[in-house]
Design a protein around this motif. Structure first.
Motif, PDB file in Angstrom:
ATOM      1  N   ALA A  49       0.852  -1.194   0.000  1.00  0.00           N
ATOM      2  CA  ALA A  49       0.000   0.000   0.000  1.00  0.00           C
ATOM      3  C   ALA A  49       0.884   1.239   0.000  1.00  0.00           C
ATOM      4  CB  ALA A  49      -0.917   0.013   1.214  1.00  0.00           C
ATOM      5  N   THR A  58      -4.572   7.142  -2.021  1.00  0.00           N
ATOM      6  CA  THR A  58      -4.056   5.877  -1.504  1.00  0.00           C
ATOM      7  C   THR A  58      -4.064   4.828  -2.605  1.00  0.00           C
ATOM      8  OG1 THR A  58      -6.254   5.255  -0.699  1.00  0.00           O
ATOM      9  CG2 THR A  58      -4.773   6.317   0.875  1.00  0.00           C
ATOM     10  N   TYR A  59      -3.172   3.868  -2.476  1.00  0.00           N
ATOM     11  CA  TYR A  59      -2.981   2.844  -3.489  1.00  0.00           C
ATOM     12  C   TYR A  59      -2.777   1.503  -2.780  1.00  0.00           C
ATOM     13  CZ  TYR A  59      -1.835   7.197  -5.845  1.00  0.00           C
ATOM     14  OH  TYR A  59      -1.878   8.479  -6.319  1.00  0.00           O
ATOM     15  N   TYR A  60      -3.354   0.454  -3.353  1.00  0.00           N
ATOM     16  CA  TYR A  60      -3.283  -0.854  -2.718  1.00  0.00           C
ATOM     17  C   TYR A  60      -2.991  -1.948  -3.730  1.00  0.00           C
ATOM     18  CZ  TYR A  60      -5.570   1.509   1.178  1.00  0.00           C
ATOM     19  OH  TYR A  60      -5.871   2.368   2.207  1.00  0.00           O
ATOM     20  N   VAL A  64      -4.657  -7.066  -1.081  1.00  0.00           N
ATOM     21  CA  VAL A  64      -5.028  -6.519   0.229  1.00  0.00           C
ATOM     22  C   VAL A  64      -6.173  -5.523   0.139  1.00  0.00           C
ATOM     23  CG1 VAL A  64      -2.647  -6.816   0.990  1.00  0.00           C
ATOM     24  CG2 VAL A  64      -3.424  -4.555   0.232  1.00  0.00           C
ATOM     25  N   LYS A  65      -6.585  -5.203  -1.061  1.00  0.00           N
ATOM     26  CA  LYS A  65      -7.637  -4.205  -1.245  1.00  0.00           C
ATOM     27  C   LYS A  65      -8.907  -4.639  -0.522  1.00  0.00           C
ATOM     28  CE  LYS A  65      -7.117  -2.367  -5.181  1.00  0.00           C
ATOM     29  NZ  LYS A  65      -7.096  -2.118  -6.635  1.00  0.00           N
ATOM     30  N   PHE A  68      -6.943  -3.959   3.989  1.00  0.00           N
ATOM     31  CA  PHE A  68      -5.923  -3.097   4.580  1.00  0.00           C
ATOM     32  C   PHE A  68      -6.252  -1.632   4.298  1.00  0.00           C
ATOM     33  CE2 PHE A  68      -2.079  -6.239   4.443  1.00  0.00           C
ATOM     34  CZ  PHE A  68      -2.856  -7.201   5.074  1.00  0.00           C
ATOM     35  N   THR A  69      -5.870  -0.774   5.239  1.00  0.00           N
ATOM     36  CA  THR A  69      -6.053   0.667   5.064  1.00  0.00           C
ATOM     37  C   THR A  69      -4.790   1.393   5.493  1.00  0.00           C
ATOM     38  OG1 THR A  69      -8.425   0.482   5.533  1.00  0.00           O
ATOM     39  CG2 THR A  69      -7.440   2.675   5.658  1.00  0.00           C
ATOM     40  N   ILE A  70      -4.264   2.226   4.606  1.00  0.00           N
ATOM     41  CA  ILE A  70      -3.096   3.031   4.922  1.00  0.00           C
ATOM     42  C   ILE A  70      -3.548   4.445   5.247  1.00  0.00           C
ATOM     43  CG2 ILE A  70      -2.671   3.669   2.502  1.00  0.00           C
ATOM     44  CD1 ILE A  70       0.353   3.535   3.152  1.00  0.00           C
ATOM     45  N   LEU A  81      -0.702   1.223   8.961  1.00  0.00           N
ATOM     46  CA  LEU A  81      -1.308   0.224   8.093  1.00  0.00           C
ATOM     47  C   LEU A  81      -2.243  -0.612   8.957  1.00  0.00           C
ATOM     48  CD1 LEU A  81      -1.379  -0.897   5.188  1.00  0.00           C
ATOM     49  CD2 LEU A  81       0.249  -2.653   5.965  1.00  0.00           C
ATOM     50  N   TYR A 103       4.380   2.491  -6.348  1.00  0.00           N
ATOM     51  CA  TYR A 103       4.297   1.037  -6.473  1.00  0.00           C
ATOM     52  C   TYR A 103       5.634   0.313  -6.480  1.00  0.00           C
ATOM     53  CZ  TYR A 103      -0.552   1.933  -7.864  1.00  0.00           C
ATOM     54  OH  TYR A 103      -1.852   2.338  -7.903  1.00  0.00           O
TER      55      TYR A 103
END
Length: 121
Positions: A49, A58-60, A64-65, A68-70, A81, A103
């Motif tokens: 992420a 934000t990017y995942y 994990v999409k 997970f949350t960043i 995270l 990425y």
């Protein structure tokens, strides 16, 4: 120069949650995108992420999409995270990184030492 220190790893059962933290030193923290990567035994380090310098984007990774949350708190120079619905395949050493991209490993200039996450089945 940015120094990064991760914390929050540990052992959790499948379906459980953990929150990783990455504390950054250096006045330029807010200038960098922040990312989380992970590396499982025998595997290459992979993107998990990332969050933009402003926190607005934000990017995942697909894996994990939705789980997970960043997030980042610039006042505390910390990125988080939040990991929910953990699976055994999430087991890895998790690394925090600071850089100008999102990425790719080579887009990050600074790395933490890593924190172990182990998910038991």
């Amino acid at each position: 120069q940015v120094q990064l220190v991760e914390s929050g790893g540990g052992l959790v059962q499948a379906g459980g949650s953990l929150r990783l933290s990455c504390a950054a030193s250096g006045r330029t923290f807010s200038s960098y995108a922040m990312g989380w990567f992970r590396q499982a035994p025998g595997k290459e380090r992979e993107f998990v992420a990332a969050i933009s310098w402003s926190g607005g984007n934000t990017y995942y990774a697909d894996s994990v999409k939705g789980r997970f949350t960043i997030s980042r708190d610039s006042a505390k120079n910390t990125v988080y995270l939040q990991m929910n619905s953990l699976k055994p395949e999430d087991t890895a050493v998790y690394y925090c990184a600071a850089g100008l991209g999102y990425y790719r490993i080579y887009e990050y200039d600074y790395w933490g030492q890593g924190t172990q996450v182990t998910v038991s089945s």
